[in-house]
Scaffold this active site. Structure first.
Site, PDB file in Angstrom:
ATOM      1  N   SER A 155       0.804  -1.230   0.000  1.00  0.00           N
ATOM      2  CA  SER A 155       0.000   0.000   0.000  1.00  0.00           C
ATOM      3  C   SER A 155       0.830   1.271   0.000  1.00  0.00           C
ATOM      4  CB  SER A 155      -0.937   0.017   1.212  1.00  0.00           C
ATOM      5  OG  SER A 155      -0.197   0.047   2.426  1.00  0.00           O
ATOM      6  N   ARG A 156       2.114   1.175   0.386  1.00  0.00           N
ATOM      7  CA  ARG A 156       2.931   2.385   0.500  1.00  0.00           C
ATOM      8  C   ARG A 156       4.369   2.113   0.072  1.00  0.00           C
ATOM      9  NH1 ARG A 156       2.752   4.631   6.391  1.00  0.00           N
ATOM     10  NH2 ARG A 156       3.069   2.438   6.897  1.00  0.00           N
ATOM     11  N   GLY A 157       5.112   3.194  -0.147  1.00  0.00           N
ATOM     12  CA  GLY A 157       6.553   3.110  -0.353  1.00  0.00           C
ATOM     13  C   GLY A 157       6.977   2.177  -1.460  1.00  0.00           C
ATOM     14  N   ARG A 189      -2.544  -1.347   8.737  1.00  0.00           N
ATOM     15  CA  ARG A 189      -3.303  -0.335   9.472  1.00  0.00           C
ATOM     16  C   ARG A 189      -3.845   0.817   8.619  1.00  0.00           C
ATOM     17  NH1 ARG A 189       1.222  -1.132  12.963  1.00  0.00           N
ATOM     18  NH2 ARG A 189       0.671  -2.299  14.847  1.00  0.00           N
ATOM     19  N   ASN A 247       7.723  -8.047   0.378  1.00  0.00           N
ATOM     20  CA  ASN A 247       8.201  -6.695   0.633  1.00  0.00           C
ATOM     21  C   ASN A 247       7.952  -6.229   2.064  1.00  0.00           C
ATOM     22  OD1 ASN A 247       8.702  -3.658  -0.069  1.00  0.00           O
ATOM     23  ND2 ASN A 247       6.582  -3.734   0.656  1.00  0.00           N
ATOM     24  N   TYR A 283      20.659  -0.971  14.013  1.00  0.00           N
ATOM     25  CA  TYR A 283      19.993  -1.830  13.033  1.00  0.00           C
ATOM     26  C   TYR A 283      20.103  -3.310  13.404  1.00  0.00           C
ATOM     27  CZ  TYR A 283      18.203  -2.357   8.199  1.00  0.00           C
ATOM     28  OH  TYR A 283      17.433  -2.593   7.087  1.00  0.00           O
ATOM     29  N   LYS A 322      17.310  -9.577   8.147  1.00  0.00           N
ATOM     30  CA  LYS A 322      17.572  -9.507   6.713  1.00  0.00           C
ATOM     31  C   LYS A 322      18.637 -10.517   6.287  1.00  0.00           C
ATOM     32  CE  LYS A 322      14.616  -6.284   5.594  1.00  0.00           C
ATOM     33  NZ  LYS A 322      13.459  -6.603   4.737  1.00  0.00           N
ATOM     34  N   ILE A 382      16.341   4.642   0.913  1.00  0.00           N
ATOM     35  CA  ILE A 382      15.433   5.049  -0.151  1.00  0.00           C
ATOM     36  C   ILE A 382      14.553   6.178   0.336  1.00  0.00           C
ATOM     37  CG2 ILE A 382      13.542   4.262  -1.638  1.00  0.00           C
ATOM     38  CD1 ILE A 382      14.749   1.506  -1.519  1.00  0.00           C
ATOM     39  N   THR A 420      11.637   7.223   1.197  1.00  0.00           N
ATOM     40  CA  THR A 420      10.288   6.843   1.599  1.00  0.00           C
ATOM     41  C   THR A 420      10.081   7.280   3.044  1.00  0.00           C
ATOM     42  OG1 THR A 420      10.879   4.682   2.524  1.00  0.00           O
ATOM     43  CG2 THR A 420      10.434   4.766   0.156  1.00  0.00           C
TER      44      THR A 420
END
Length: 255
Positions: free
Chosen positions: A19-21, A43, A95, A155, A162, A191, A193
């Site tokens: 839905s995003r990014g 959400r 994703n 991270y 990852k 990126i 976003t």
């Protein structure tokens, strides 16, 4: 304009977190190349509705499903809905991602479980469920990050998740090859976003996210989407178990 070899007409693609990014950019790129789309979200109903409208405007069918990928039952429900709507699946793009940005010494068990469940366990569960619907073969693309192999500030658990995802990519590439399912990953650097705002302003990671790459600009979601689309094309059928880095050369000069 997509080349004939990049044409995805007649294909069905599921993009998690679409839905995003980056996820939205991938869903739109695949739709523009002719694929019908399904995506999940958690959400943000407004963003999901807007993504659905944008995909439909390209002439693609679109299935929007609210599903929390940290819940195995929700994953099962997602794939049942995809099967009921389309009857099959050709492309899965793992994703969706989440994580707690803290050093190892400040993490709690729940932070570890949350991050690994969504970033590593869910892609595994989704891949197995997708393979059942890929009766004529297919493509699975996982979204990773350079934090899997390089140490980035705060991270820790995301980087570990990852790294697990990249290992999962290699194992699934071999296990699913007899079913004519190609599995690869795209590793995207910082990126432009909303996710960049997860780094505290003034932190090393925040500064890294703002500076241009050797290519002269930051990577944008559409850059990643085009690489994912390539991996879904016939041109990429002999690429298996690889991690393609999309960073504009950032990791070559990172200090």
């Amino acid at each position: 304009m997509a080349s004939e070899s990049g044409d995805l007409s007649g294909k069905v693609a599921l993009v998690t977190g679409g839905s995003r990014g980056i996820g939205r950019a991938i869903a739109l790129e695949l739709a523009e190349r002719g694929a019908d789309i399904a995506f999940n979200y958690l959400r943000n109903h407004k963003a999901a509705h807007e993504a659905e409208e944008a995909i439909s405007a390209l002439g693609a069918r679109c299935l929007r499903v609210r599903a929390h990928l940290g819940d195995s039952d929700a994953i099962d429900g997602l794939f049942k809905k995809v099967s009921a709507e389309y009857g099959r699946l050709d492309i899965l793009v793992n994703n969706a991602a989440s994580g707690v940005m803290r050093p190892a010494s400040e993490l709690e068990d729940r932070h570890w479980d949350w991050t690994l469940d969504i970033n590593a366990k869910a892609p595994w569960k989704c891949a197995i469920a997708a393979a059942e619907l890929m009766t004529d073969g297919g493509t699975i693309v996982n979204l990773s990050s350079p934090g899997s192999t390089s140490v980035l500030p705060d991270y820790f658990v995301v980087g570990v998740s990852k790294a697990a995802l990249e290992s999962l990519t290699r194992y699934l590439a071999v296990e699913l090859a007899p079913k004519n399912i190609a599995v690869n990953a795209v590793s995207a650097s910082f990126i432009q976003t909303d996710a960049v705002t997860a780094f505290p302003e003034g932190s090393i990671a925040y500064e890294m996210a703002q500076r241009p790459t050797p290519a002269g600009r930051m990577v944008v979601p559409e850059d990643v989407a085009r690489v994912v689309a390539f991996l879904c094309s016939e041109d990429a059928r002999m690429i298996r178990g690889q991690i393609l880095l999309v960073d504009g050369g950032e990791m070559l000069v990172r200090r």
